[in-house]
Scaffold this motif. Structure first.
Motif, PDB file in Angstrom:
ATOM      1  N   VAL A 109     -46.431  -9.212 -13.511  1.00 26.43           N
ATOM      2  CA  VAL A 109     -46.681  -9.219 -14.954  1.00 26.43           C
ATOM      3  C   VAL A 109     -48.127  -8.804 -15.197  1.00 26.43           C
ATOM      4  O   VAL A 109     -49.037  -9.245 -14.497  1.00 26.43           O
ATOM      5  N   GLY A 110     -48.314  -7.933 -16.213  1.00 27.93           N
ATOM      6  CA  GLY A 110     -49.678  -7.587 -16.613  1.00 27.93           C
ATOM      7  C   GLY A 110     -50.301  -6.478 -15.789  1.00 27.93           C
ATOM      8  O   GLY A 110     -51.526  -6.433 -15.619  1.00 27.93           O
ATOM      9  N   PHE A 111     -49.471  -5.545 -15.295  1.00 29.31           N
ATOM     10  CA  PHE A 111     -50.018  -4.359 -14.629  1.00 29.31           C
ATOM     11  C   PHE A 111     -50.847  -3.588 -15.665  1.00 29.31           C
ATOM     12  O   PHE A 111     -50.503  -3.581 -16.842  1.00 29.31           O
ATOM     13  N   PRO A 112     -51.933  -2.898 -15.247  1.00 31.24           N
ATOM     14  CA  PRO A 112     -52.769  -2.193 -16.225  1.00 31.24           C
ATOM     15  C   PRO A 112     -51.943  -1.296 -17.151  1.00 31.24           C
ATOM     16  O   PRO A 112     -51.065  -0.559 -16.687  1.00 31.24           O
ATOM     17  N   THR A 120     -42.508 -14.404  -9.140  1.00 32.64           N
ATOM     18  CA  THR A 120     -43.223 -13.747 -10.234  1.00 32.64           C
ATOM     19  C   THR A 120     -44.722 -13.830  -9.973  1.00 32.64           C
ATOM     20  O   THR A 120     -45.225 -14.865  -9.534  1.00 32.64           O
ATOM     21  N   PHE A 121     -45.423 -12.739 -10.248  1.00 34.83           N
ATOM     22  CA  PHE A 121     -46.861 -12.688  -9.946  1.00 34.83           C
ATOM     23  C   PHE A 121     -47.637 -12.139 -11.133  1.00 34.83           C
ATOM     24  O   PHE A 121     -47.166 -11.220 -11.811  1.00 34.83           O
ATOM     25  N   LEU A 122     -48.832 -12.685 -11.346  1.00 35.84           N
ATOM     26  CA  LEU A 122     -49.774 -12.083 -12.294  1.00 35.84           C
ATOM     27  C   LEU A 122     -50.444 -10.940 -11.561  1.00 35.84           C
ATOM     28  O   LEU A 122     -50.873 -11.126 -10.405  1.00 35.84           O
ATOM     29  N   ASP A 126     -55.062 -14.059 -21.022  1.00 36.00           N
ATOM     30  CA  ASP A 126     -54.239 -14.785 -21.973  1.00 36.00           C
ATOM     31  C   ASP A 126     -52.881 -14.081 -22.160  1.00 36.00           C
ATOM     32  O   ASP A 126     -51.819 -14.715 -22.072  1.00 36.00           O
ATOM     33  N   THR A 127     -52.932 -12.779 -22.367  1.00 35.09           N
ATOM     34  CA  THR A 127     -51.684 -12.005 -22.549  1.00 35.09           C
ATOM     35  C   THR A 127     -50.833 -12.094 -21.280  1.00 35.09           C
ATOM     36  O   THR A 127     -49.617 -12.324 -21.342  1.00 35.09           O
ATOM     37  N   LYS A 128     -51.488 -11.935 -20.120  1.00 33.32           N
ATOM     38  CA  LYS A 128     -50.764 -12.016 -18.841  1.00 33.32           C
ATOM     39  C   LYS A 128     -50.030 -13.359 -18.737  1.00 33.32           C
ATOM     40  O   LYS A 128     -48.845 -13.401 -18.423  1.00 33.32           O
ATOM     41  N   HIS A 129     -50.763 -14.454 -19.017  1.00 29.70           N
ATOM     42  CA  HIS A 129     -50.158 -15.781 -18.864  1.00 29.70           C
ATOM     43  C   HIS A 129     -49.015 -15.992 -19.844  1.00 29.70           C
ATOM     44  O   HIS A 129     -47.977 -16.549 -19.486  1.00 29.70           O
ATOM     45  N   LYS A 130     -49.196 -15.518 -21.091  1.00 28.83           N
ATOM     46  CA  LYS A 130     -48.119 -15.716 -22.091  1.00 28.83           C
ATOM     47  C   LYS A 130     -46.855 -14.968 -21.656  1.00 28.83           C
ATOM     48  O   LYS A 130     -45.749 -15.493 -21.732  1.00 28.83           O
ATOM     49  N   ARG A 131     -47.033 -13.728 -21.215  1.00 29.59           N
ATOM     50  CA  ARG A 131     -45.859 -12.947 -20.769  1.00 29.59           C
ATOM     51  C   ARG A 131     -45.222 -13.620 -19.536  1.00 29.59           C
ATOM     52  O   ARG A 131     -43.998 -13.708 -19.433  1.00 29.59           O
ATOM     53  N   PHE A 132     -46.063 -14.060 -18.650  1.00 27.60           N
ATOM     54  CA  PHE A 132     -45.593 -14.710 -17.421  1.00 27.60           C
ATOM     55  C   PHE A 132     -44.697 -15.904 -17.781  1.00 27.60           C
ATOM     56  O   PHE A 132     -43.590 -16.058 -17.257  1.00 27.60           O
ATOM     57  N   ASN A 133     -45.175 -16.728 -18.716  1.00 29.35           N
ATOM     58  CA  ASN A 133     -44.399 -17.927 -19.089  1.00 29.35           C
ATOM     59  C   ASN A 133     -43.066 -17.552 -19.729  1.00 29.35           C
ATOM     60  O   ASN A 133     -42.046 -18.192 -19.477  1.00 29.35           O
TER      61      ASN A 133
END
Ligand code: SAH
Ligand code: SF4
Length: 447
Positions: free
Chosen positions: A314-317, A341-343, A362-369
Motif C-alpha cells: 500500500v502507498g507505492f509512489p 499487507t505492507f506499507l 497518514d494516507t498510507k495508514h488509512k488505506r492500509f486499514n
C-alpha cells in the motif's frame, strides 16, 4: 547426590528476521554449530554465541536489528566472553556492514548471505581475534550442497530450490542482496527430499523468490512443474507446498501439475502487489490487473477448492485513490483467503525510492486499514464456508493459544485448533469444522 564435574556444554542463540529463506539459513547455522558441539538455547543471556540473522526488505526489519544490537552492549560488558555475530541480507547492502562494525565494535563477526557455508571457520577466527572479523562476498559463487542443517520442526521442512532473483521489481531490494537467480540441481533436491521422507518428515515447502523460473540455466531438462511431479513420488512425504510464484510466468503446465499431483497442496501464494495496472507498470511487475484476474479465475476453475493468498503493498509512489480502489476491487473479486499487507518502504538502490509523489504516512495508514478490514471480512466469509465440512489436517503440535488443544493445517493452509485424546503430532487427522474465526478454525476429530 553426585556432583557435576563435567564441562558445561557451550550454547548458541539465533534470532532470525525476515522470510523463510532466512529461516532456512538459520537452520543451517544451527546445524553447523551443532556439528561443532554447541547446543541451542532460546535464552539469549545464557548463550556463549549470539547470532542475528537480518532482513532488509523493509525499513522496520532493519530498525529492529539496530535496536537489538544496541541492547547487546550491556550484555557484552557483563559477559565479555560471549561471541556476537551478525549476518543475513542487511550485510549485503552497501555500507551497512562497515557501519555496524563502527557503531557496534563489540560485534565479533559480520558475514553475508553468500558465504554461510564458511561459518565454522569464520566463527573460529572471530573467537581468536581481538578485532571484528568481516567477510561479505558480493559474488554469489557456486551453490554449496551438503551444509549440515538442524531443522526447527520434525514434521515440516523448508527446502530452498533456487537462490536470488532476476526480476528487479522497482521497490525490492532482494535482487541486490541475494544476487542473480540460480537453481539447485534436481538430483540434489530429490536426494534431500527423499532423506526427509526417510527421516519422518511429512511436509516440505519449496522455496524460491520466483519458483516459476526454477531450472533456467541448469544443464538438464527440468522446470518447476517437472520438479513437482518428481517430488510427488517421494515416499513418506505427504504434502508439498511452494512459494513464491510470480503471476507473470505461471504456466498452464504448472497449474496442471498442482492439479494432478496428489501431494501438492491446493493453495497458491500469488503476490498481487497492486490491483492498478498503472502502478503495476511502475513496479515493473509485467502483468496487468486483467491478466491477474484471469489467471486467478483460470486457476480456481481448474483446481476446485483452491485457496489463493497474496502480498499487497500500500502507498507505492504515485498511488492515487483510484489506484487504491483498483486494489480493493481485485481483493473483492479474487476473494483472497488471506494476505500479507505492507506499507511501501523506500529501500536504498531501488528505483521506487527516488520516484516522485511519495505517499504521506497518514494516507498510507488509512488505506492500509481499509484494505485490512476488507481482507478480514473476506477471510472470515471464506472460513465460515468450512463449518460443517470434514477436512484433513496435518497435526503440528500443541496449539499456541490453548494448551489443551492441538493445532494443524488443512492442505489449503487454514489453521485449525482441535482436541484429541492422544498425541496426534505428525499425523494427518480428519476433523469436522465446528467454528470459524477470521484467522483460524476449530474442529473435532471424526473416526
Ligand atoms: N519474491 C517474492 C517476495 C519477496 S519479498 C515475490 O515476488 O513475491 C516479500 C514481500 O515483501 C513482497 O511480495 C512485497 O509485497 C513486500 N515488499 C518487498 N519490498 C518492499 C518494500 N520496499 N516496501 C514494502 N513492501 C515490500
Ligand atoms: Fe523482489 Fe520482485 Fe524478485 Fe520478488 S520477484 S524478490 S518482489 S524483485
Amino acid at each position: 547426590m553426585g556432583c557435576d564435574t563435567g564441562v558445561k556444554q557451550k550454547r548458541f542463540f539465533i534470532e532470525t528476521w525476515g522470510c523463510q529463506m532466512n529461516e532456512e539459513d538459520s537452520e543451517k547455522l544451527s546445524g553447523m554449530l551443532e556439528s561443532m558441539g554447541y547446543a541451542k538455547t532460546d535464552i539469549k543471556k545464557e548463550a556463549d554465541i549470539i547470532i542475528f540473522n537480518t532482513c532488509c526488505v523493509r525499513e522496520n526489519a532493519e530498525l529492529k536489528v539496530y535496536g537489538n544490537l544496541g541492547a547487546l552492549k550491556n550484555l557484552k560488558k557483563s559477559n565479555p566472553g560471549i561471541t556476537i555475530a551478525v549476518c543475513g541480507c542487511m550485510m549485503q547492502q552497501r555500507g551497512i556492514a562497515e557501519n555496524i562494525k563502527k557503531r557496534y565494535p563489540f560485534v565479533n563477526l559480520i558475514f553475508g548471505t553468500n558465504n554461510i557455508h564458511r561459518f565454522p571457520e569464520l566463527i573460529n577466527n572471530a573467537m581468536q581475534s581481538e578485532n571484528t572479523i568481516m567477510e561479505v562476498e558480493d559474488d554469489e559463487g557456486e551453490i554449496v550442497e551438503g551444509v549440515p542443517i538442524d531443522r526447527k520442526s520434525k514434521i515440516k521442512a523448508l527446502v530452498t530450490i533456487m537462490y536470488g532473483c532476476n526480476n528487479f521489481c522497482t521497490y525490492c531490494v532482494v535482487p541486490y542482496v541475494r544476487g542473480r537467480e540460480r537453481s539447485r540441481k534436481s538430483k540434489d533436491i530429490l536426494d534431500e527430499v527423499k532423506k526427509l521422507g526417510q527421516d519422518g518428515y511429512k511436509e516440505i515447502t519449496l522455496l524460491g523468490q520466483n519458483v516459476n523460473s526454477y531450472g533456467k540455466g541448469l544443464d538438464e531438462d527440468i522446470n518447476f512443474a517437472k520438479l513437482l511431479y518428481m517430488l510427488n513420488d517421494v515416499d513418506g512425504i505427504q504434502r508439498i507446498r511452494f512459494m513464491t510464484s510470480h503471476p507473470k510466468d505461471l504456466s498452464d503446465e504448472l497449474i496442471d501439475a498442482v492439479k494432478n499431483c496428489n501431494k501438492v497442496c491446493k493453495h497458491i501464494h500469488l503476490p498481487l502487489q497492486s490491483g492498478s495496472t498503472r502502478i503495476l507498470k511502475k513496479m515493473n511487475r509485467n502483468y496487468t490487473k486483467e491478466e491477474y484476474l484471469s489467471l486467478a479465475d483460470k486457476m480456481k476453475s481448474k483446481i476446485p477448492g483452491l485457496a489463493i493468498t497474496t502480498d499487497i503493498i500500500v502507498g507505492f509512489p504515485g498511488e492515487t485513490e483510484e489506484d487504491f480502489e483498483e486494489t480493493m476491487d481485485v481483493v473483492q473479486r479474487v476473494g483472497f483467503d488471506s494476505a500479507f499487507t505492507f506499507l511501501f518502504s523506500p529501500r536504498d538502490k531501488t528505483p521506487a525510492a527516488d520516484m516522485p509523489d511519495q505517499i504521506d504516512d497518514d494516507t498510507k495508514h488509512k488505506r492500509f486499514n481499509r484494505l485490512v478490514d476488507l481482507l478480514n471480512t473476506i477471510g472470515l466469509q471464506k472460513n465460515l464456508k468450512y463449518v460443517g465440512r470434514v477436512v484433513e489436517v496435518l497435526a503440528e503440535g500443541i496449539s499456541k493459544n490453548d494448551e489443551s488443544k492441538f493445532m494443524g493445517r488443512t492442505d489449503t493452509g487454514k489453521l485449525v485448533n482441535f482436541k484429541a485424546g492422544l498425541d496426534v503430532t505428525g499425523k494427518i487427522v480428519k476433523l469436522r469444522i465446528d467454528e470459524a474465526q477470521t484467522w483460524s478454525l476449530n474442529g473435532e476429530l471424526v473416526d
